[in-house]
Design an enzyme around this catalytic site. Structure first.
Site, PDB file in Angstrom:
ATOM      1  N   SER A 189      -8.611  60.252 -21.146  1.00  0.00           N
ATOM      2  CA  SER A 189      -8.676  60.557 -22.580  1.00  0.00           C
ATOM      3  C   SER A 189      -9.616  59.599 -23.292  1.00  0.00           C
ATOM      4  O   SER A 189      -9.447  58.372 -23.188  1.00  0.00           O
ATOM      5  CB  SER A 189      -7.292  60.420 -23.211  1.00  0.00           C
ATOM      6  OG  SER A 189      -7.441  60.294 -24.625  1.00  0.00           O
ATOM      7  N   HIS A 248     -10.558  64.527 -21.385  1.00  0.00           N
ATOM      8  CA  HIS A 248      -9.527  64.915 -22.355  1.00  0.00           C
ATOM      9  C   HIS A 248      -9.921  64.383 -23.723  1.00  0.00           C
ATOM     10  O   HIS A 248     -10.152  63.176 -23.894  1.00  0.00           O
ATOM     11  CB  HIS A 248      -8.179  64.324 -21.917  1.00  0.00           C
ATOM     12  CG  HIS A 248      -6.998  64.758 -22.715  1.00  0.00           C
ATOM     13  ND1 HIS A 248      -6.386  65.978 -22.558  1.00  0.00           N
ATOM     14  CD2 HIS A 248      -6.308  64.111 -23.690  1.00  0.00           C
ATOM     15  CE1 HIS A 248      -5.361  66.065 -23.391  1.00  0.00           C
ATOM     16  NE2 HIS A 248      -5.289  64.948 -24.080  1.00  0.00           N
ATOM     17  N   ASP A 299      -8.935  64.039 -27.603  1.00  0.00           N
ATOM     18  CA  ASP A 299      -7.761  64.071 -28.491  1.00  0.00           C
ATOM     19  C   ASP A 299      -8.154  64.215 -29.948  1.00  0.00           C
ATOM     20  O   ASP A 299      -8.629  63.264 -30.567  1.00  0.00           O
ATOM     21  CB  ASP A 299      -6.947  62.781 -28.308  1.00  0.00           C
ATOM     22  CG  ASP A 299      -6.127  62.800 -27.040  1.00  0.00           C
ATOM     23  OD1 ASP A 299      -6.178  61.801 -26.286  1.00  0.00           O
ATOM     24  OD2 ASP A 299      -5.439  63.808 -26.795  1.00  0.00           O
ATOM     25  N   MET A 310      -7.113  64.606 -33.762  1.00  0.00           N
ATOM     26  CA  MET A 310      -5.943  64.301 -34.597  1.00  0.00           C
ATOM     27  C   MET A 310      -6.323  64.420 -36.074  1.00  0.00           C
ATOM     28  O   MET A 310      -7.394  63.970 -36.478  1.00  0.00           O
ATOM     29  CB  MET A 310      -5.462  62.875 -34.320  1.00  0.00           C
ATOM     30  CG  MET A 310      -5.057  62.658 -32.879  1.00  0.00           C
ATOM     31  SD  MET A 310      -4.486  60.952 -32.629  1.00  0.00           S
ATOM     32  CE  MET A 310      -4.225  60.972 -30.859  1.00  0.00           C
ATOM     33  N   HIS A 312      -7.490  68.670 -26.877  1.00  0.00           N
ATOM     34  CA  HIS A 312      -6.072  68.629 -27.248  1.00  0.00           C
ATOM     35  C   HIS A 312      -5.973  68.566 -28.764  1.00  0.00           C
ATOM     36  O   HIS A 312      -6.267  67.519 -29.353  1.00  0.00           O
ATOM     37  CB  HIS A 312      -5.444  67.387 -26.583  1.00  0.00           C
ATOM     38  CG  HIS A 312      -4.013  67.186 -26.910  1.00  0.00           C
ATOM     39  ND1 HIS A 312      -3.357  66.002 -26.616  1.00  0.00           N
ATOM     40  CD2 HIS A 312      -3.086  67.994 -27.488  1.00  0.00           C
ATOM     41  CE1 HIS A 312      -2.091  66.096 -27.006  1.00  0.00           C
ATOM     42  NE2 HIS A 312      -1.914  67.292 -27.542  1.00  0.00           N
ATOM     43  N   MET A 352      -4.144  68.083 -31.938  1.00  0.00           N
ATOM     44  CA  MET A 352      -2.947  67.582 -32.610  1.00  0.00           C
ATOM     45  C   MET A 352      -3.199  67.744 -34.105  1.00  0.00           C
ATOM     46  O   MET A 352      -3.407  66.766 -34.846  1.00  0.00           O
ATOM     47  CB  MET A 352      -2.684  66.123 -32.216  1.00  0.00           C
ATOM     48  CG  MET A 352      -2.183  66.002 -30.789  1.00  0.00           C
ATOM     49  SD  MET A 352      -2.389  64.367 -30.080  1.00  0.00           S
ATOM     50  CE  MET A 352      -4.107  64.495 -29.553  1.00  0.00           C
ATOM     51  N   MET A 392       3.914  66.399 -23.300  1.00  0.00           N
ATOM     52  CA  MET A 392       3.705  65.082 -23.897  1.00  0.00           C
ATOM     53  C   MET A 392       4.766  64.133 -23.365  1.00  0.00           C
ATOM     54  O   MET A 392       5.967  64.402 -23.499  1.00  0.00           O
ATOM     55  CB  MET A 392       3.796  65.164 -25.424  1.00  0.00           C
ATOM     56  CG  MET A 392       2.726  65.994 -26.103  1.00  0.00           C
ATOM     57  SD  MET A 392       1.055  65.494 -25.676  1.00  0.00           S
ATOM     58  CE  MET A 392       1.033  63.802 -26.280  1.00  0.00           C
ATOM     59  N   GLY A 450      -0.194  60.679 -31.021  1.00  0.00           N
ATOM     60  CA  GLY A 450      -0.840  59.959 -32.119  1.00  0.00           C
ATOM     61  C   GLY A 450      -1.590  58.725 -31.659  1.00  0.00           C
ATOM     62  O   GLY A 450      -2.560  58.318 -32.295  1.00  0.00           O
ATOM     63  N   ASP A 487       0.653  64.147 -20.425  1.00  0.00           N
ATOM     64  CA  ASP A 487      -0.171  63.439 -21.396  1.00  0.00           C
ATOM     65  C   ASP A 487       0.592  62.300 -22.069  1.00  0.00           C
ATOM     66  O   ASP A 487       1.444  62.536 -22.928  1.00  0.00           O
ATOM     67  CB  ASP A 487      -0.672  64.445 -22.459  1.00  0.00           C
ATOM     68  CG  ASP A 487      -1.770  63.860 -23.300  1.00  0.00           C
ATOM     69  OD1 ASP A 487      -2.190  64.526 -24.273  1.00  0.00           O
ATOM     70  OD2 ASP A 487      -2.217  62.736 -23.013  1.00  0.00           O
ATOM     71  N   GLY A 544       1.058  57.721 -21.331  1.00  0.00           N
ATOM     72  CA  GLY A 544       1.719  56.694 -20.527  1.00  0.00           C
ATOM     73  C   GLY A 544       1.566  56.881 -19.031  1.00  0.00           C
ATOM     74  O   GLY A 544       2.332  56.344 -18.237  1.00  0.00           O
ATOM     75  N   GLY A 546      -5.415  57.523 -20.681  1.00  0.00           N
ATOM     76  CA  GLY A 546      -6.368  56.880 -21.584  1.00  0.00           C
ATOM     77  C   GLY A 546      -6.442  55.386 -21.278  1.00  0.00           C
ATOM     78  O   GLY A 546      -7.384  54.907 -20.630  1.00  0.00           O
ATOM     79  N   SER A 547      -5.406  54.663 -21.679  1.00  0.00           N
ATOM     80  CA  SER A 547      -5.444  53.200 -21.515  1.00  0.00           C
ATOM     81  C   SER A 547      -5.502  52.805 -20.039  1.00  0.00           C
ATOM     82  O   SER A 547      -6.178  51.838 -19.681  1.00  0.00           O
ATOM     83  CB  SER A 547      -4.233  52.563 -22.203  1.00  0.00           C
ATOM     84  OG  SER A 547      -3.054  53.269 -21.857  1.00  0.00           O
TER      85      SER A 547
HETATM   86  C1  DX5 Z   1      -1.702  60.832 -27.514  1.00  0.00           C
HETATM   87  C2  DX5 Z   1      -2.807  61.594 -26.778  1.00  0.00           C
HETATM   88  C3  DX5 Z   1      -2.917  61.147 -25.344  1.00  0.00           C
HETATM   89  C4  DX5 Z   1      -3.279  59.655 -25.225  1.00  0.00           C
HETATM   90  C5  DX5 Z   1      -2.961  59.148 -23.843  1.00  0.00           C
HETATM   91  O1  DX5 Z   1      -1.424  61.479 -28.713  1.00  0.00           O
HETATM   92  O2  DX5 Z   1      -2.563  62.984 -26.785  1.00  0.00           O
HETATM   93  O3  DX5 Z   1      -3.904  61.945 -24.674  1.00  0.00           O
HETATM   94  O4  DX5 Z   1      -4.658  59.479 -25.477  1.00  0.00           O
HETATM   95  O5  DX5 Z   1      -3.190  57.758 -23.872  1.00  0.00           O
HETATM   96  P1  DX5 Z   1      -2.441  56.823 -22.817  1.00  0.00           P
HETATM   97  O6  DX5 Z   1      -2.824  57.351 -21.437  1.00  0.00           O
HETATM   98  O7  DX5 Z   1      -3.003  55.450 -23.095  1.00  0.00           O
HETATM   99  O8  DX5 Z   1      -0.970  56.960 -23.091  1.00  0.00           O
HETATM  100 ZN    ZN Z   2      -3.901  64.164 -25.488  1.00  0.00          ZN
END
Ligand code: DX5
Ligand code: ZN
Length: 218
Positions: A9, A34, A36, A38, A67, A69, A138, A143, A174, A176, A196-197
């Site tokens: 992400s 991916h 995101d 928002m 994605h 949101m 999720m 967020g 998606d 953690g 992501g992280s």
């Molecule tokens: C959160 C996003 C996820 C997020 C995942 O709202 O939809 O895609 O970026 O980030 P990590 O992998 O760091 O939880």
């Molecule tokens: Zn996402």
């Protein structure tokens, strides 16, 4: 096929260098990118919109997995499809007419995904499984990146895999996802893992080796 796909992400990437970051993660093993989106309404954060998706599209060889949101969704479906999104995922909680939204996404030429927040039961997609290509579970409250994986969602993955049966529907996880949580959801039936992280941590702009090691570790 059930080979695990990794979808980094870009929420955790360098916001000043999305093009280089997309090229770097793809060069180092990312299957999907991916993206995101928002809007500060559906989730308490704002990222970017169709213009950013269009700008990064030329830097992504593979699947751009958008994605959404956001709420409402319908007024923006065409813009994200025209920006080059291969997959457009809307949240079942984003409004009263998810069935119509999914028809609109496929009508715009993209593959359709439906996302479920942690509090939403698998049964919410019972009447949608023949009109989606992907169900996104999720495993954090949407967020932000870098949040803690919500383990109660693993059972939801198992339920969804059973409900989907032999339909050609991906289960995407998606939030953690890291080397510890990835095997848990893979074993429960997931086949696309967003991270992501876990992918971008420890790196700086476009550091493919770092990203590659992080992707392989998942
Ligand atoms: C959160 C996003 C996820 C997020 C995942 O709202 O939809 O895609 O970026 O980030 P990590 O992998 O760091 O939880
Ligand atoms: Zn996402």
């Amino acid at each position: 096929d059930r080979t695990l796909k990794i979808a980094p992400s870009i929420l955790s990437a360098d916001f000043a260098n999305f093009g280089a970051e997309c090229e770097a993660i793809e060069a180092q093993g990312a299957d999907w990118v991916h993206v995101d989106v928002m809007d500060g309404q559906f989730v308490p954060n704002i990222t970017f919109g169709p213009a950013t998706c269009a700008a990064i599209r030329p830097h992504i060889r593979g699947i751009m997995d958008v994605h959404l949101m956001i709420t409402p969704v319908d007024p923006f479906v065409d813009a994200f499809a025209q920006a080059g999104a291969d997959v457009i995922t809307a949240h079942v909680e984003a409004g009263p007419h998810i069935h119509r939204t999914l028809q609109a996404i496929r009508g715009a030429g993209a593959k359709a995904g439906v996302a479920l927040n942690p509090g939403t039961p698998a049964s919410a997609v019972e009447y949608l499984l023949d009109m989606v290509d992907l169900v996104c579970v999720m495993t954090v409250n949407p967020g932000f990146g870098g949040q803690k994986f919500i383990h109660s969602q693993i059972d939801k993955v198992r339920q969804l895999r059973a409900m989907i049966g032999d339909r050609p529907v991906h289960i995407e996880i998606d939030g953690g996802v890291d080397p510890v949580t990835a095997p848990l959801v893979a074993q429960a039936g997931a086949d696309v893992l967003v991270a992501g992280s876990a992918v971008f941590r420890g790196g700086s702009v476009g550091q493919p080796q770092v990203y590659g090691d992080n992707i392989k570790a998942i």
